[in-house]
Write a protein that holds these residues in place. Structure first.
Motif, PDB file in Angstrom:
ATOM      1  N   LEU A 199       7.798  78.123  73.884  1.00  0.00           N
ATOM      2  CA  LEU A 199       8.127  79.458  73.405  1.00  0.00           C
ATOM      3  C   LEU A 199       8.848  80.262  74.483  1.00  0.00           C
ATOM      4  O   LEU A 199       9.848  80.938  74.205  1.00  0.00           O
ATOM      5  CB  LEU A 199       6.853  80.188  72.973  1.00  0.00           C
ATOM      6  N   ILE A 200       8.352  80.178  75.707  1.00  0.00           N
ATOM      7  CA  ILE A 200       8.968  80.913  76.809  1.00  0.00           C
ATOM      8  C   ILE A 200      10.378  80.406  77.082  1.00  0.00           C
ATOM      9  O   ILE A 200      11.343  81.182  77.192  1.00  0.00           O
ATOM     10  CB  ILE A 200       8.109  80.802  78.077  1.00  0.00           C
ATOM     11  N   LEU A 201      10.530  79.093  77.206  1.00  0.00           N
ATOM     12  CA  LEU A 201      11.828  78.511  77.555  1.00  0.00           C
ATOM     13  C   LEU A 201      12.874  78.783  76.475  1.00  0.00           C
ATOM     14  O   LEU A 201      14.020  79.154  76.775  1.00  0.00           O
ATOM     15  CB  LEU A 201      11.681  77.004  77.785  1.00  0.00           C
ATOM     16  N   ILE A 202      12.491  78.603  75.212  1.00  0.00           N
ATOM     17  CA  ILE A 202      13.420  78.875  74.121  1.00  0.00           C
ATOM     18  C   ILE A 202      13.771  80.356  74.086  1.00  0.00           C
ATOM     19  O   ILE A 202      14.934  80.731  73.856  1.00  0.00           O
ATOM     20  CB  ILE A 202      12.812  78.427  72.776  1.00  0.00           C
ATOM     21  N   GLY A 203      12.784  81.217  74.322  1.00  0.00           N
ATOM     22  CA  GLY A 203      13.042  82.654  74.323  1.00  0.00           C
ATOM     23  C   GLY A 203      14.021  83.068  75.400  1.00  0.00           C
ATOM     24  O   GLY A 203      14.926  83.877  75.151  1.00  0.00           O
ATOM     25  N   VAL A 204      13.875  82.537  76.595  1.00  0.00           N
ATOM     26  CA  VAL A 204      14.796  82.862  77.690  1.00  0.00           C
ATOM     27  C   VAL A 204      16.211  82.388  77.356  1.00  0.00           C
ATOM     28  O   VAL A 204      17.197  83.107  77.594  1.00  0.00           O
ATOM     29  CB  VAL A 204      14.308  82.224  78.999  1.00  0.00           C
ATOM     30  N   ALA A 205      16.328  81.193  76.782  1.00  0.00           N
ATOM     31  CA  ALA A 205      17.646  80.677  76.414  1.00  0.00           C
ATOM     32  C   ALA A 205      18.299  81.533  75.328  1.00  0.00           C
ATOM     33  O   ALA A 205      19.490  81.876  75.417  1.00  0.00           O
ATOM     34  CB  ALA A 205      17.514  79.225  75.941  1.00  0.00           C
ATOM     35  N   LEU A 206      17.523  81.893  74.307  1.00  0.00           N
ATOM     36  CA  LEU A 206      18.074  82.726  73.231  1.00  0.00           C
ATOM     37  C   LEU A 206      18.469  84.106  73.737  1.00  0.00           C
ATOM     38  O   LEU A 206      19.461  84.675  73.276  1.00  0.00           O
ATOM     39  CB  LEU A 206      17.051  82.856  72.104  1.00  0.00           C
ATOM     40  N   ALA A 207      17.695  84.644  74.673  1.00  0.00           N
ATOM     41  CA  ALA A 207      18.032  85.957  75.238  1.00  0.00           C
ATOM     42  C   ALA A 207      19.411  85.920  75.893  1.00  0.00           C
ATOM     43  O   ALA A 207      20.198  86.873  75.762  1.00  0.00           O
ATOM     44  CB  ALA A 207      16.973  86.386  76.240  1.00  0.00           C
TER      45      ALA A 207
END
Length: 358
Positions: A176-184
């Motif tokens: 969740l964290i890694l995908i969130g940072v990438a999407l940001a």
């Protein structure tokens, strides 16, 4: 609702037989909450008194309580400045801070990551992209739809994060964290693209909004954001037990009877809605959702029955103070509140990173 001492020392049990609700609070919660409220009120009074038109703190108190004499030489001016210009912007700052702090508290719990917050996970970026698109590209659409556009952008972003992090029948906090940072990063790039090719007048408006500001906010903003929080904050508080379980880990939560994935999705929606409401009213303001949960967790412990309301109060107080600093530091000009929170939060974020390495 009755209060009873629990079997463990240092705790207060609150039960309502009629509503069939019970909460367990750390005994520190009421005292800490009262201290934060008192400090917030002091900052509010000084913030109202400070400006190009100065009002003494005593006159501010009398204006707020309705005890300023009608024959006071500045009666009309004081009421105009306090009631129309300064009080609504300060209340807006408090509500925005409360929303962001609650959103960050929920995100840190469902991801079990102390560095999670709406800005880092990309939820604020999704809300910001939708709002910028409305401002720059859809000029004929009324700005009253801005909160709904921000909410839609935040919700779509959070759902995309959840779907992309799904693997082997479930999601994990790390993904969740890694995908969130990438999407940001992707959403930030799309926002910049819109700003580069948009009309200069609309782009200037969007830039001011993106820096995060409560300048010019009025009672309509207070009512709109207050309505959202009146619904979302109690819902978040009712989910405190689920947050306690999820923060212990998925396996333990399942052992306690929690439907992990269903609860995680529901809490992600609540967190996104809180962040979107704040973004719609004040633009993108970072680090409040990171700092407030950390500080309050040290003050009242990790139990979310007490952590959520105290974090909300602390986040509101932090943003009221940041607004005062922004108005004072380069007076008579004004520093956007988002820049002030970044100057406060970025060093704290680096400190947390350094400490986690150790």
């Amino acid at each position: 609702m009755a209060a009873h001492s629990s079997t463990k020392p240092g705790w207060i049990a609150l039960r309502s037989r009629r509503l069939r609700l019970s909460f367990k609070l750390d005994r520190r919660v009421p005292g800490v909450a009262l201290v934060i409220l008192a400090l917030t009120f002091v900052v509010l009074v000084f913030s109202i008194s400070y400006g190009e038109y100065d009002i003494s703190p005593w006159d501010v108190l009398r204006t707020l309580t309705g005890t300023l004499p009608h024959d006071h030489p500045d009666y009309a001016n004081d009421h105009l400045v306090v009631d129309t210009f300064r009080l609504p912007r300060i209340l807006t700052a408090f509500l925005v801070g409360a929303a962001l702090a609650t959103s960050g508290t929920i995100m840190q719990s469902i991801t079990r990551n102390p560095l999670a917050e709406p800005g880092i996970l990309g939820v604020s970026a999704g809300a910001g992209l939708a709002a910028v698109a409305l401002i720059v590209w859809f000029r004929d659409v009324p700005l009253s739809l801005l909160p709904w556009a921000a909410f839609g952008g935040a919700l779509l972003t959070s759902m995309a994060i959840y779907v992309l992090s799904w693997k082997n029948g479930g999601s994990t906090p790390v993904r969740l964290i890694l995908i969130g940072v990438a999407l940001a990063s992707v959403l930030g790039a799309l926002t910049s693209f819109m700003l580069v090719f948009g009309d200069i007048t609309d782009v200037q408006q969007a830039y001011v909004w993106l820096t995060g500001s409560v300048y010019g906010r009025n009672w309509s903003h207070v009512r709109a954001l207050g309505t959202w929080l009146l619904v979302l904050l109690p819902v978040a508080l009712l989910a405190a037990r689920q947050l306690n379980a999820l923060s212990l880990g998925d396996e333990i939560a399942r052992g306690l009877g929690t439907r992990v994935e269903m609860q995680r999705v529901a809490l992600l929606v609540i967190s996104s809605a809180l962040a979107a409401a704040a973004v719609a009213v004040a633009g993108t303001i970072g680090f409040v959702g990171l700092v407030a949960p950390h500080v309050t967790r040290r003050l009242v412990g990790p139990s979310h029955e007490g952590l959520l309301p105290v974090a909300a109060l602390f986040g509101g107080a932090l943003l009221v103070l940041a607004d005062l600093i922004g108005r004072w530091v380069i007076a008579p000009s004004e520093l956007p509140i988002g820049i002030v929170t970044a100057l406060i939060g970025a060093p704290y974020f680096m400190f947390l990173l350094y400490r986690s390495r150790g």
